[in-house]
Design an enzyme around this catalytic site. Structure first.
Site: not given
Length: 581
Positions: A189, A380
């Protein structure tokens, strides 16, 4: 006396304004009715210029004044482009297509979808030619579908392979005392990585290399098939920049001939066997060819979710739970809508808004089948809202996954100290407060971390339930890692590779219907106040001024930074802004 005089003046002013508005609208209506319809003449060649920014869905501005005065910017949308090419296949007035576009304002997945539709057009026996002075890499990829490719004798082709660049800010933060306090879950991430370090992590380099190679392999395979040059040779050409001029490009079989534009026009006339009429893509769409006509009663609803996800109403550029959920409910309650296709083109955003949209889809799925079609990016939060669909269809070059969560909060403590500012706080309770002017305390960090972990766990569970996988299996391919559609098919995050039309056909199959028409959602209606405050010429003038002042690249960066103001709460967002070159 003054009060009475002012009152009478106000009343008169009101009626004068109404009177003027009446004549303005009457004039507008007259102007609107006087537009000559676009007619597709016999022996026409469709000119494909895709330089304008292309969205999946670009509904016409419903501001009547803007429409009548033609103040609404011309907007190209992928659905209309695809429909236009589909109609041109059987349109006896269209003899062929000429691709002549300076740039391609579409993302890679959109470009591939258009290219695939052009392949279908060629199968009808009609010709496709392409010409340019300079081919950018994406433009060449699109144009390589043509029967013949032509280049200006002093032109060039950019054919160097794919690359991506990310800026890192850690040294800047240390130097100026302005930083981002970061809490995240997911070793991949990397949305916030530039704030934590000044070099790229091994994990981030791994995932970028992986998806660039995956996309590049798709590009090479398509070009190889059309140009009859092996993938191995194409890679060698890219390594050596063999498209750097017309001579090397022709020797490398990247083009067919190096000619001037007047010679190209003569070739078009020869291909059409008669002096052709040229019609632009925009005019062809205006003629009614931007839609597929149908009288079928059954409908497939295509709901477009495009842009970053924000908590709130949303609009044409941002996905908000307000407008999207309203569209989902409307499609669910329409008895003629037999299935829903959610077209996702989003890097994600607000985790809360994503959850609210997920819930509305979950309720709808009990009544009607839902198929997700992924555009350039569905990552996401974009994957969050896709995860519970009955089936997921992605383009091979779609960017997806990025199942991870982060929180990032600005902090100026060091900067404030450097310029002599001290902030003092007074509170009634010993709660986990946060101040922009104080370092993040452990209590606030721990609570924020707990929130990030809770949302990550929820996110993974949503995916596990939707994809019929275990938590552990999803967690293994999650951690914020980005995948292409091609890779996502292999790891179980999508069911099938294909276009929006493929997703629509799959939805019809799940609904067990054969005859149907497509209905697009949502409707972006403005009230009168919004219409007056958002005249297209005001918006375009603002964009023009900023672009001229900043330059195209800096304007893109400005938009990226400007959009940070929408980042409220914990984010499920793409790891970074992907600009593939």
């Amino acid at each position: 006396m003054n009060f009475l005089r002012n009152l009478i003046a106000a009343i008169l002013g009101f009626f004068i304004a109404i009177f003027l508005l009446f004549f303005l609208f009457a004039g507008v209506a007259a102007m609107a009715g006087s537009d000559d319809p676009v007619v597709v003449e016999a022996n026409s060649i469709l000119e494909l210029d895709l330089s304008s920014p292309i969205k999946d869905y670009a509904p016409k501005d419903e501001n009547p004044i803007a429409q009548a005065l033609e103040l609404d910017n011309e907007k190209l949308s992928l659905d209309k482009i695809i429909n236009a090419i589909e109609n041109a296949k059987t349109d006896t007035n269209i003899k062929g297509i000429s691709i002549n576009t300076g740039l391609v304002g579409a993302g890679m997945a959109q470009t591939q979808a258009i290219r695939n539709k052009l392949e279908e057009f060629k199968e009808t026996g009609k010709f496709i030619y392409a010409y340019n002075d300079i081919y950018t890499q994406k433009n060449y990829y699109l144009s390589s579908v043509a029967d013949s490719i032509f280049l200006n004798p002093v032109g060039a082709i950019e054919f160097n392979g794919l690359s991506s660049e990310i800026l890192y800010y850690k040294d800047f933060e240390d130097k100026y005392g302005i930083k981002m306090e970061v809490v995240r879950h997911g070793k991949y991430k990397s949305a916030v990585e530039p704030y934590l370090t000044n070099t790229m992590s091994t994990e981030n380099r791994e995932q970028i290399t992986s998806f660039l190679k995956s996309i590049w392999s798709e590009v090479l395979e398509d070009i190889s098939k059309s140009r009859k040059v092996s993938v191995e040779n194409l890679n060698t050409l890219a390594d050596n920049s063999e498209g750097r001029n017309a001579t090397t490009a022709k020797n490398a079989k990247l083009i067919d001939e190096a000619i001037y534009v007047d010679e190209y026009e003569a070739k078009l006339e020869n291909a059409a066997a008669i002096k052709p009429n040229m019609i632009t893509l925009e005019d062809y769409i205006k003629s009614g060819k931007g839609r597929i006509s149908s009288t079928a009663k059954n409908k497939i609803a295509v709901i477009y979710a495009q842009g970053e996800i924000i908590y709130g109403k949303g609009d044409e550029n941002f996905i908000g739970q307000g407008i999207i959920n309203k569209a989902i409910k409307k499609a669910r309650k329409d008895k003629n809508v037999k299935a829903i296709v959610l077209r996702v083109n989003s890097p994600g955003g607000s985790a809360l808004a994503s959850e609210l949209i997920w819930r509305e889809l979950e309720l709808t799925k009990t009544e009607k089948p839902i198929v997700v079609s992924m555009g350039n990016v569905a990552a996401s939060g974009g994957y969050y809202i896709a995860s519970n669909a009955n089936k997921i269809v992605a383009e091979p070059t779609t960017i997806t996954g990025s199942i991870g969560v982060f929180g990032a909060i600005p902090n100026v403590h060091s900067f404030a100290n450097n310029i002599g500012i001290n902030a003092e706080q007074v509170s009634t309770n010993n709660s986990a407060n946060y101040s922009l002017f104080e370092p993040m305390n452990q209590k606030f960090y721990d609570l924020t971390k707990e929130g990030v972990e809770d949302i990550y766990e929820t996110f993974v569970n949503r995916v596990a339930d939707g994809r019929k996988m275990s938590f552990e299996d999803v967690n293994e391919i999650a951690q914020g890692r980005v995948w292409t559609g091609k890779e996502a098919l292999e790891n179980g995050l999508v069911d099938k590779l294909g276009s929006l039309n493929d997703a629509v056909e799959l939805a019809a199959e799940l609904a067990a219907i054969e005859n149907y028409r497509v209905r697009s959602y949502p409707s972006y209606k403005k009230d009168f106040k919004d219409a007056l405050n958002s005249f297209p010429f005001i918006r375009s003038q603002k964009e023009t001024i900023l672009k001229e002042a900043l330059g195209a690249e800096n304007y893109r960066l400005f938009n990226t930074v400007n959009n940070l103001k929408n980042n409220k709460g914990i984010q499920a967002k793409m790891p970074f802004v992907i600009d593939i070159k």
